[in-house]
Design a protein around this motif. Structure first.
Motif, mmCIF file in Angstrom:
data_model
loop_
_atom_site.group_PDB
_atom_site.id
_atom_site.type_symbol
_atom_site.label_atom_id
_atom_site.label_comp_id
_atom_site.label_asym_id
_atom_site.label_seq_id
_atom_site.Cartn_x
_atom_site.Cartn_y
_atom_site.Cartn_z
ATOM 1 N N ASP A 280 0.794 -1.226 0.000
ATOM 2 C CA ASP A 280 0.000 0.000 0.000
ATOM 3 C C ASP A 280 0.829 1.280 0.000
ATOM 4 O OD1 ASP A 280 -2.173 -1.662 0.094
ATOM 5 O OD2 ASP A 280 -2.363 -1.561 2.287
ATOM 6 N N HIS A 281 2.173 1.115 0.134
ATOM 7 C CA HIS A 281 2.985 2.335 0.185
ATOM 8 C C HIS A 281 2.909 3.068 -1.151
ATOM 9 C CE1 HIS A 281 4.592 1.032 3.952
ATOM 10 N NE2 HIS A 281 5.141 -0.050 3.436
ATOM 11 N N SER A 282 2.897 4.394 -1.075
ATOM 12 C CA SER A 282 2.925 5.157 -2.323
ATOM 13 C C SER A 282 4.392 5.403 -2.672
ATOM 14 C CB SER A 282 2.167 6.474 -2.160
ATOM 15 O OG SER A 282 2.984 7.404 -1.488
ATOM 16 N N LEU B 265 7.249 10.713 1.137
ATOM 17 C CA LEU B 265 6.487 10.610 2.372
ATOM 18 C C LEU B 265 5.180 9.865 2.107
ATOM 19 C CD1 LEU B 265 6.841 11.460 5.327
ATOM 20 C CD2 LEU B 265 5.282 13.350 4.841
ATOM 21 N N CYS B 266 5.150 8.613 2.481
ATOM 22 C CA CYS B 266 3.987 7.772 2.218
ATOM 23 C C CYS B 266 2.882 8.099 3.224
ATOM 24 C CB CYS B 266 4.404 6.312 2.330
ATOM 25 S SG CYS B 266 3.031 5.183 2.127
ATOM 26 N N GLU B 267 1.653 8.095 2.735
ATOM 27 C CA GLU B 267 0.547 8.428 3.648
ATOM 28 C C GLU B 267 -0.435 7.267 3.793
ATOM 29 O OE1 GLU B 267 -0.873 12.139 2.072
ATOM 30 O OE2 GLU B 267 0.439 13.280 3.386
ATOM 31 N N CYS B 268 0.058 6.053 3.583
ATOM 32 C CA CYS B 268 -0.823 4.896 3.782
ATOM 33 C C CYS B 268 -1.169 4.775 5.270
ATOM 34 C CB CYS B 268 -0.185 3.614 3.251
ATOM 35 S SG CYS B 268 1.062 2.902 4.321
ATOM 36 N N ASP B 269 -2.200 3.995 5.568
ATOM 37 C CA ASP B 269 -2.683 3.898 6.954
ATOM 38 C C ASP B 269 -1.578 3.498 7.926
ATOM 39 O OD1 ASP B 269 -5.110 4.634 6.098
ATOM 40 O OD2 ASP B 269 -6.071 2.647 6.244
ATOM 41 N N GLU B 270 -0.816 2.471 7.533
ATOM 42 C CA GLU B 270 0.213 1.966 8.442
ATOM 43 C C GLU B 270 1.284 3.006 8.700
ATOM 44 O OE1 GLU B 270 1.495 -2.382 8.660
ATOM 45 O OE2 GLU B 270 0.825 -2.132 6.585
ATOM 46 N N CYS B 271 1.762 3.646 7.608
ATOM 47 C CA CYS B 271 2.802 4.668 7.764
ATOM 48 C C CYS B 271 2.299 5.817 8.627
ATOM 49 C CB CYS B 271 3.270 5.177 6.403
ATOM 50 S SG CYS B 271 4.320 3.987 5.543
ATOM 51 N N GLU B 272 1.051 6.215 8.397
ATOM 52 C CA GLU B 272 0.503 7.318 9.185
ATOM 53 C C GLU B 272 0.394 6.945 10.653
ATOM 54 O OE1 GLU B 272 -3.073 9.160 7.687
ATOM 55 O OE2 GLU B 272 -1.805 10.693 6.755
#
Ligand SMILES: [Zn+2]
Ligand SMILES: [Zn+2]
Length: 248
Positions: A98-100, A104-111
């Motif tokens: 799901d990483h973009s 700066l990735c804004e996927c759920d996990e990263c956030e």
């Protein structure tokens, strides 16, 4: 601090310095004198998880140079990563699809990780956790398939009436980290970090194996003991073993 235990990690302490506490000096020199070592054919995943990741004793030496990158410092100070298990949980984040691709990735996990740990770049931290784990030999890497994954627990003797004892091939050391040590080891015999492959091979019927041991001059100074495995005359898997001399 990353320095937890000199027996589990590869950093050295000064044995000769005046500043060293006497009891610690005695402890470390006794361990050295009597060959205290990490020894075992295989260890449980629980034990692998509990090992400290920083300066991991059995890791490739290059792990010693990996403590000071920005990601490693974040992993320690913000994520609180101490053990191999901690590192593996963090490394799992790198697996997500799901990483973009942006920095700066804004996927759920990263956030979630950014918010929980005030981490600026969770993906970099996850990649660093993978790199740290990649320094571990398979025997110490919890991501590898381990003998406990395919070996059953010690068999229960269900055929007592027929005088048949199921072969106990369980080789995994479990429990707590204290169990990974052996003392009075033969310092000249090297330990190995190769992971034994003990997967059962396809069976072609039954094999009758006879084992026996014998001891000459039992209980005496010059006692000699041997054991043998016998399948049939000339069979390539027949074995004889003599107990090593140092087992006085
Ligand atoms: Zn992400
Ligand atoms: Zn981080």
């Amino acid at each position: 601090d990353v320095h937890i235990n000199i027996f589990l990690q590869s950093w050295k302490t000064y044995l000769k310095g005046q500043s060293q506490i006497t009891e610690l000096k005695q402890l470390t020199s006794t361990a050295k004198k009597y060959g205290l070592r990490i020894k075992g054919i295989a260890f449980s995943r629980n034990i692998l998880w509990t090992m400290p990741i920083w300066y991991h004793k059995e890791a490739n030496q290059k792990i010693r140079t990996m403590n000071h990158t920005t990601a490693s410092i974040c992993l320690r100070s913000k994520h609180g990563i101490r053990t191999v298990g901690d590192a593996e949980s963090m490394a799992n984040l790198a697996q997500s699809n799901d990483h973009s691709p942006v920095a700066l990735c804004e996927c759920d996990e990263c956030e979630f990780i950014q918010e929980t740990y005030a981490c600026e770049n969770p993906r970099d931290c996850a990649r660093q956790a993978v790199k740290l784990l990649d320094t571990l030999p398979p025997k110490w890497d919890p991501r590898c398939e381990l003998p406990e994954d395919y070996q059953g627990p010690p068999g229960v003797n269900s055929n007592r009436a027929e005088n048949i004892i199921p072969f106990d091939n369980w080789i995994t050391v479990g429990g707590t980290l204290g169990n990974i040590f052996q003392i009075f080891t033969d310092k000249t015999s090297p330990t190995t970090n190769t992971l034994s492959n003990l997967k059962p091979i396809a069976t072609t019927g039954q094999l009758k194996v006879t084992i026996d041991g014998a001891c000459k001059n039992e209980g005496e100074e010059d006692a000699k003991a041997r054991a043998a495995v016998f399948i049939s005359n000339g069979h390539p898997d027949n074995r004889v073993a003599k107990l090593p001399k140092y087992l006085d």
